[in-house]
Motif scaffolding. Structure first.
Motif, mmCIF file in Angstrom:
data_model
loop_
_atom_site.group_PDB
_atom_site.id
_atom_site.type_symbol
_atom_site.label_atom_id
_atom_site.label_comp_id
_atom_site.label_asym_id
_atom_site.label_seq_id
_atom_site.Cartn_x
_atom_site.Cartn_y
_atom_site.Cartn_z
ATOM 1 N N GLY A 36 18.913 29.744 -74.914
ATOM 2 C CA GLY A 36 19.429 28.708 -75.778
ATOM 3 C C GLY A 36 20.229 29.546 -77.111
ATOM 4 N N LEU A 39 23.573 30.239 -75.950
ATOM 5 C CA LEU A 39 24.411 29.206 -75.726
ATOM 6 C C LEU A 39 25.173 28.944 -77.227
ATOM 7 N N VAL A 42 27.685 31.635 -77.747
ATOM 8 C CA VAL A 42 28.872 31.282 -77.145
ATOM 9 C C VAL A 42 29.682 30.026 -77.764
ATOM 10 N N VAL A 146 27.364 30.478 -69.306
ATOM 11 C CA VAL A 146 26.827 29.255 -69.591
ATOM 12 C C VAL A 146 25.989 28.381 -68.509
ATOM 13 N N ALA A 149 22.951 30.326 -67.644
ATOM 14 C CA ALA A 149 21.896 30.066 -68.994
ATOM 15 C C ALA A 149 21.179 28.582 -68.758
ATOM 16 N N LEU A 150 21.994 27.651 -68.393
ATOM 17 C CA LEU A 150 21.491 26.340 -68.252
ATOM 18 C C LEU A 150 20.789 25.995 -67.279
#
Length: 263
Positions: A36, A39, A42, A146, A149-150
């Protein structure tokens, strides 16, 4: 094998899963904080820098009044590059500083030379040739990072939810009269044991990395498990019989019947 089954007490037994659901939730939360945070990076820094470079990529020119005040690149797995460049400049509106963060995929072939770039019409949008030349690469890399990561965050919570569900199944079995049964050992999952009963029903239970199954028949691939007399899920037991609450005498008798030394 029959001697091991006969040695088990016929009374309510308390089960203890080899790995609790708490550890899964802790890992899921740590993953949320770690990925998180990435993110957030980013969204707060990398995405705005890409947006600005998209705006000036066709009009940017070398900017001799802008200085490279520091920079470094770190290579991960030879292909993934993470660079940081700090630019400083002085203009009619005063001085300015901007730190650019670049992520891109490219073989690491040594150091990179960096030239400051600027759109003469928008002097506040400074950049570098390193970032502009790899703009498409940076966009694809950021989108891919991304997505990964998600996926890792979601995977952590799915795994924790699965461990929570299994923990509930163990609690539902615990405290009941259970009978020992042989089950087929189908191998290891991700810190789990996969087993199959005589009806072909498959089960998967969390265990620790060092846990070993209580083998009944190595040639036939059978291990020891407990389940309700009326049928239901089969819960596998470890070699040390730590997954079930037994008296020292009961544990010693079962291990002796299985040809194992007392613990």
């Amino acid at each position: 094998m029959q001697s091991v089954l006969a040695a088990f007490p016929r009374r309510p037994l308390t089960l203890k899963p080899g790995r609790s659901a708490t550890g899964g939730w802790v890992l899921a939360i740590l993953g949320l904080l770690l990925f998180g945070g990435f993110l957030v990076l980013v969204g707060a820094q990398i995405a705005p820098e890409i947006r600005d470079d998209l705006a000036i990529r066709d009009t940017a020119r070398p900017a001799p009044q802008v200085r490279v005040n520091g920079g470094r690149c770190r290579s991960r797995l030879f292909m993934f590059q993470d660079c940081e460049v700090t630019l400083t400049w002085r203009g009619k509106d005063g001085t300015g500083t901007r730190t650019m963060s670049y992520m891109f995929v490219e073989p690491h072939m040594g150091s990179w030379n960096v030239m400051p770039m600027m759109d003469p019409a928008r002097p506040d949008l400074v950049s570098t040739d390193l970032g502009i030349e790899r703009l498409t690469n940076r966009i694809v890399t950021a989108i891919g990072a991304v997505i990964v990561a998600l996926a890792l965050i979601a995977g952590g919570f799915v795994a924790a939810r699965k461990a929570q569900r299994i923990s509930g199944e163990v609690k539902a079995l615990s405290g009941r009269v259970l009978e020992p049964v042989p089950v087929a050992f189908d191998g290891w999952g991700q810190q789990t044991w996969k087993i199959r009963d005589e009806h072909g029903t498959a089960f998967e239970w969390p265990v620790g990395k060092k846990d070993k199954p209580f083998v009944l028949d190595e040639q036939r691939g059978l291990m020891l498990a407990l389940r309700p007399a009326e049928g239901g899920p089969a819960f596998p037991l470890d070699e040390k019989l730590r997954f079930v609450t037994l008296s020292p005498e009961e544990r010693a008798a079962i291990r002796q019947a299985g040809g194992l030394p007392p613990t």
